[in-house]
Design a protein around this motif. Structure first.
Motif, PDB file in Angstrom:
ATOM      1  N   ALA A 191      35.522 -16.529  -1.162  1.00  0.00           N
ATOM      2  CA  ALA A 191      34.206 -16.560  -0.521  1.00  0.00           C
ATOM      3  C   ALA A 191      34.213 -15.697   0.739  1.00  0.00           C
ATOM      4  CB  ALA A 191      33.848 -17.990  -0.155  1.00  0.00           C
ATOM      5  N   LEU A 192      33.002 -15.322   1.182  1.00  0.00           N
ATOM      6  CA  LEU A 192      32.865 -14.629   2.448  1.00  0.00           C
ATOM      7  C   LEU A 192      32.932 -15.646   3.561  1.00  0.00           C
ATOM      8  CD1 LEU A 192      29.980 -12.110   1.684  1.00  0.00           C
ATOM      9  CD2 LEU A 192      32.399 -11.600   2.012  1.00  0.00           C
ATOM     10  N   GLN A 193      33.681 -15.302   4.609  1.00  0.00           N
ATOM     11  CA  GLN A 193      33.840 -16.218   5.745  1.00  0.00           C
ATOM     12  C   GLN A 193      33.428 -15.479   7.013  1.00  0.00           C
ATOM     13  OE1 GLN A 193      37.961 -17.294   5.525  1.00  0.00           O
ATOM     14  NE2 GLN A 193      37.729 -18.162   3.481  1.00  0.00           N
ATOM     15  N   ALA A 194      32.509 -16.082   7.785  1.00  0.00           N
ATOM     16  CA  ALA A 194      32.070 -15.497   9.050  1.00  0.00           C
ATOM     17  C   ALA A 194      33.244 -15.445  10.017  1.00  0.00           C
ATOM     18  CB  ALA A 194      30.924 -16.313   9.639  1.00  0.00           C
ATOM     19  N   GLN A 195      33.312 -14.345  10.761  1.00  0.00           N
ATOM     20  CA  GLN A 195      34.397 -14.168  11.750  1.00  0.00           C
ATOM     21  C   GLN A 195      33.870 -14.378  13.140  1.00  0.00           C
ATOM     22  OE1 GLN A 195      37.705 -13.433  10.690  1.00  0.00           O
ATOM     23  NE2 GLN A 195      36.667 -14.115   8.840  1.00  0.00           N
TER      24      GLN A 195
END
Length: 195
Positions: A191-195
C-alpha cells in the motif's frame, strides 16, 4: 508562442485561462516573453533582467561576482554566466546538497558551493552537459549581486508579480503553507504510506 509551436493546441495564456490558474496574466506575459525570444541566449528571466539592468555581464569571468570561493583557472578561458546558463561550464557534475531531512541541512548556497566546488574537466563552451553546480552558481551570483537570498529574489521578481501567493522556495514551509502542502508517499507492504 513557443507552446503552440511545440505542438500544443493553444498558447500558455489560453491554457492558464482554461484551467483557471489564478495568476497575474500581464506579469505572466512579460515573464513568458522573456523566455520566448528566439534571437537571444536563454538565461533565466532573472539573470536576463539583471543583464538588461547592467548588473550582470553574460561574458565576464564569474569570479568577478563570486565572494566565498573562486573557480580555478584550469583552462585558458574563464567560466562565464553564458557558460553556466547554457550548461557548458566544463565542470564535473554530481548532486550537491539538494536534499535534506533536517532543518539544519538547509544552508546558504554559497556555503554549499564553496564546500563542494566541482573540478573543471573540460574547457568552458566545449560541450553541453547539464550542471547542477552551474545552475546553483548562476543563482548564487544573483544572490551576491542583489545582496539577497535566492528565495527572496524569486519571490520578489517572479512569484509576487505573478500573484502566486501559495508558492514558495522557503524551507521549511512557513505557516499556513505547510498545512496546504501535499505529502510524499512510499509504496510498502502492498500500500501507499504517507511520509
Amino acid at each position: 508562442g513557443a507552446m503552440r509551436g511545440a505542438g500544443f493546441p493553444m498558447g500558455p495564456f489560453e491554457l492558464m485561462d482554461l484551467v483557471g490558474l489564478d495568476v497575474n496574466l500581464a506579469a505572466a506575459r512579460s515573464i513568458w516573453e522573456d523566455l520566448d525570444r528566439p534571437d537571444r541566449l536563454r538565461p533565466s528571466p532573472i539573470q536576463e533582467r539583471l543583464v538588461e539592468e547592467g548588473r550582470l555581464d553574460l561574458h565576464a569571468d564569474i569570479n568577478t561576482y563570486l565572494e566565498e570561493f573562486q573557480i580555478p583557472d584550469t583552462y585558458d578561458r574563464p567560466v562565464t554566466l553564458a557558460h553556466l546558463m547554457t550548461h557548458t561550464p566544463g565542470f564535473e557534475d554530481w548532486v550537491i546538497g539538494l536534499f535534506g531531512t533536517e532543518e539544519g541541512d538547509i544552508r546558504p548556497l554559497g556555503d554549499i558551493l564553496s564546500e563542494q566546488l566541482p573540478k573543471r574537466v573540460r574547457p568552458p563552451g566545449e560541450a553541453p552537459s547539464y550542471s547542477n553546480h552551474g545552475t546553483a552558481m548562476a543563482a548564487h551570483i544573483v544572490e551576491t549581486v542583489l545582496g539577497k537570498p535566492w528565495v527572496e529574489v524569486v519571490r520578489e521578481r517572479v512569484l509576487d508579480p505573478l500573484g502566486m501567493d501559495h508558492t514558495t522556495f522557503l524551507q521549511p514551509l512557513p505557516e499556513p503553507l505547510a498545512d496546504e502542502a501535499s505529502k510524499g508517499y512510499r509504496y510498502g507492504g502492498g500500500a501507499l504510506q504517507a511520509q
